[in-house]
Design a protein around this motif. Structure first.
Motif, PDB file in Angstrom:
ATOM      1  N   GLY A  66       0.789  -1.218   0.000  1.00  9.46           N
ATOM      2  CA  GLY A  66       0.000   0.000   0.000  1.00  9.46           C
ATOM      3  C   GLY A  66       0.825   1.274   0.000  1.00  9.46           C
ATOM      4  N   ARG A  67       2.118   1.145   0.274  1.00  7.13           N
ATOM      5  CA  ARG A  67       3.001   2.324   0.286  1.00  7.13           C
ATOM      6  C   ARG A  67       4.047   2.265  -0.834  1.00  7.13           C
ATOM      7  N   PHE A  68       4.520   1.081  -1.144  1.00  7.63           N
ATOM      8  CA  PHE A  68       5.553   0.906  -2.170  1.00  7.63           C
ATOM      9  C   PHE A  68       4.937   0.276  -3.423  1.00  7.63           C
ATOM     10  N   THR A  69       5.511   0.638  -4.576  1.00  5.94           N
ATOM     11  CA  THR A  69       5.081   0.046  -5.844  1.00  5.94           C
ATOM     12  C   THR A  69       6.297  -0.331  -6.660  1.00  5.94           C
ATOM     13  N   ILE A  70       6.353  -1.584  -7.086  1.00  8.72           N
ATOM     14  CA  ILE A  70       7.426  -2.038  -7.949  1.00  8.72           C
ATOM     15  C   ILE A  70       6.928  -2.037  -9.392  1.00  8.72           C
ATOM     16  N   SER A  71       7.803  -1.654 -10.306  1.00 12.38           N
ATOM     17  CA  SER A  71       7.459  -1.663 -11.723  1.00 12.38           C
ATOM     18  C   SER A  71       8.735  -1.895 -12.514  1.00 12.38           C
ATOM     19  N   ARG A  72       8.583  -2.170 -13.792  1.00 19.55           N
ATOM     20  CA  ARG A  72       9.752  -2.363 -14.643  1.00 19.55           C
ATOM     21  C   ARG A  72       9.478  -1.846 -16.047  1.00 19.55           C
ATOM     22  N   ASP A  73      10.554  -1.467 -16.711  1.00 18.26           N
ATOM     23  CA  ASP A  73      10.501  -1.053 -18.105  1.00 18.26           C
ATOM     24  C   ASP A  73      11.531  -1.900 -18.836  1.00 18.26           C
ATOM     25  N   ASN A  74      11.075  -2.933 -19.495  1.00 16.67           N
ATOM     26  CA  ASN A  74      12.013  -3.852 -20.153  1.00 16.67           C
ATOM     27  C   ASN A  74      12.728  -3.201 -21.328  1.00 16.67           C
ATOM     28  N   ALA A  75      12.149  -2.189 -21.916  1.00 10.65           N
ATOM     29  CA  ALA A  75      12.813  -1.482 -23.009  1.00 10.65           C
ATOM     30  C   ALA A  75      14.007  -0.676 -22.497  1.00 10.65           C
ATOM     31  N   LYS A  76      13.956  -0.296 -21.210  1.00  6.67           N
ATOM     32  CA  LYS A  76      15.040   0.476 -20.607  1.00  6.67           C
ATOM     33  C   LYS A  76      15.898  -0.358 -19.671  1.00  6.67           C
ATOM     34  N   ASN A  77      15.617  -1.655 -19.591  1.00  7.26           N
ATOM     35  CA  ASN A  77      16.387  -2.545 -18.707  1.00  7.26           C
ATOM     36  C   ASN A  77      16.416  -2.025 -17.268  1.00  7.26           C
ATOM     37  N   THR A  78      15.298  -1.568 -16.795  1.00  7.15           N
ATOM     38  CA  THR A  78      15.260  -0.925 -15.481  1.00  7.15           C
ATOM     39  C   THR A  78      14.047  -1.390 -14.680  1.00  7.15           C
ATOM     40  N   VAL A  79      14.286  -1.585 -13.398  1.00  5.51           N
ATOM     41  CA  VAL A  79      13.200  -1.863 -12.462  1.00  5.51           C
ATOM     42  C   VAL A  79      13.172  -0.729 -11.452  1.00  5.51           C
ATOM     43  N   TYR A  80      11.976  -0.391 -11.000  1.00  9.27           N
ATOM     44  CA  TYR A  80      11.794   0.756 -10.114  1.00  9.27           C
ATOM     45  C   TYR A  80      11.122   0.321  -8.811  1.00  9.27           C
ATOM     46  N   LEU A  81      11.355   1.132  -7.790  1.00  9.54           N
ATOM     47  CA  LEU A  81      10.616   0.968  -6.543  1.00  9.54           C
ATOM     48  C   LEU A  81      10.183   2.356  -6.096  1.00  9.54           C
ATOM     49  N   GLN A  82       8.902   2.639  -6.259  1.00  9.94           N
ATOM     50  CA  GLN A  82       8.341   3.896  -5.792  1.00  9.94           C
ATOM     51  C   GLN A  82       7.955   3.722  -4.328  1.00  9.94           C
ATOM     52  N   MET A  83       8.504   4.572  -3.477  1.00  8.51           N
ATOM     53  CA  MET A  83       8.278   4.452  -2.041  1.00  8.51           C
ATOM     54  C   MET A  83       7.595   5.721  -1.541  1.00  8.51           C
ATOM     55  N   ASN A  84       6.390   5.568  -1.054  1.00  7.69           N
ATOM     56  CA  ASN A  84       5.618   6.692  -0.522  1.00  7.69           C
ATOM     57  C   ASN A  84       5.362   6.487   0.967  1.00  7.69           C
ATOM     58  N   SER A  85       4.975   7.551   1.618  1.00  7.84           N
ATOM     59  CA  SER A  85       4.659   7.501   3.053  1.00  7.84           C
ATOM     60  C   SER A  85       5.773   6.817   3.835  1.00  7.84           C
ATOM     61  N   LEU A  86       6.974   7.225   3.577  1.00 12.34           N
ATOM     62  CA  LEU A  86       8.121   6.572   4.202  1.00 12.34           C
ATOM     63  C   LEU A  86       8.141   6.762   5.705  1.00 12.34           C
ATOM     64  N   LYS A  87       8.635   5.734   6.382  1.00 17.07           N
ATOM     65  CA  LYS A  87       8.705   5.719   7.840  1.00 17.07           C
ATOM     66  C   LYS A  87      10.163   5.530   8.264  1.00 17.07           C
ATOM     67  N   PRO A  88      10.516   5.957   9.461  1.00 15.78           N
ATOM     68  CA  PRO A  88      11.895   5.734   9.922  1.00 15.78           C
ATOM     69  C   PRO A  88      12.317   4.274   9.856  1.00 15.78           C
ATOM     70  N   GLU A  89      11.389   3.360  10.063  1.00 14.87           N
ATOM     71  CA  GLU A  89      11.732   1.932  10.020  1.00 14.87           C
ATOM     72  C   GLU A  89      12.014   1.439   8.600  1.00 14.87           C
ATOM     73  N   ASP A  90      11.797   2.272   7.593  1.00 11.28           N
ATOM     74  CA  ASP A  90      12.177   1.918   6.226  1.00 11.28           C
ATOM     75  C   ASP A  90      13.655   2.195   5.963  1.00 11.28           C
ATOM     76  N   THR A  91      14.331   2.808   6.908  1.00  8.32           N
ATOM     77  CA  THR A  91      15.751   3.101   6.751  1.00  8.32           C
ATOM     78  C   THR A  91      16.538   1.814   6.593  1.00  8.32           C
ATOM     79  N   ALA A  92      17.300   1.726   5.506  1.00 12.18           N
ATOM     80  CA  ALA A  92      18.064   0.512   5.202  1.00 12.18           C
ATOM     81  C   ALA A  92      18.859   0.723   3.924  1.00 12.18           C
ATOM     82  N   LEU A  93      19.719  -0.230   3.668  1.00 16.12           N
ATOM     83  CA  LEU A  93      20.387  -0.317   2.370  1.00 16.12           C
ATOM     84  C   LEU A  93      19.498  -1.174   1.469  1.00 16.12           C
TER      85      LEU A  93
END
Length: 124
Positions: A66-93
Motif C-alpha cells: 500500500g506504500r511501495f510500488t514495484i514496476s519495470r521497463d524492459n525497453a530500458k532494462n530498469t526496475v523501479y521501486l516507488q516508495m511513498n509515506s516513508l517511515k523511519p523503520e524503512d531506513t536501510a540499504l
C-alpha cells in the motif's frame, strides 16, 4: 550474466517519497524476475517487493504493501521501486536482485545476481 546498479536513495523526512531505480546491463533483462530487498544495520536482509519477467505479477512484504510500488521497463532494462509515506523503520540499504530460473519472490537466497545497494534514510 547481468550487472545491476541501484540509484535514487537518499535522506528524506518521514512521510516523504523516494523512487529507486535499478539499471541492468545486457540484452536479457526481460528474462529475469526482479526483486528489491533491504538490510538495516544489525538486521537480516529482508524482502521488500518483486516483479515477474513481463511485469504481470507483483509481490510485496506486508510492511510496505500500500506504500511501495514495484514496476519495470524492459525497453530500458530498469526496475523501479516507488516508495511513498516513508517511515523511519524503512531506513536501510536497498538492493535489487535478478533471478532467471525457478522463482521464489521473497527468498533472497534464490536470486542469482545482486547490485551494490543504495542507502535510504528516513528521519523522524
Amino acid at each position: 550474466q547481468v550487472q545491476l546498479i541501484e540509484s535514487g536513495g537518499g535522506l528524506v523526512q518521514a512521510g516523504g517519497s523516494l523512487r529507486l531505480s535499478c539499471a541492468a546491463s545486457g540484452r536479457t533483462f526481460r528474462s529475469y524476475h526482479m526483486g528489491w530487498f533491504r538490510q538495516a544495520p544489525g538486521k537480516e536482509r529482508e524482502f521488500v517487493a518483486a516483479i515477474s519477467r513481463a511485469g504481470a505479477d507483483t509481490y510485496y512484504a506486508d510492511s510496505v504493501k500500500g506504500r511501495f510500488t514495484i514496476s519495470r521497463d524492459n525497453a530500458k532494462n530498469t526496475v523501479y521501486l516507488q516508495m511513498n509515506s516513508l517511515k523511519p523503520e524503512d531506513t536501510a540499504l536497498y538492493y535489487c536482485a535478478a533471478e532467471m530460473g525457478n522463482w521464489y519472490p521473497a527468498i533472497y537466497g534464490k536470486y542469482d545476481y545482486w547490485g551494490q545497494g543504495t542507502q535510504v534514510t528516513v528521519s523522524s
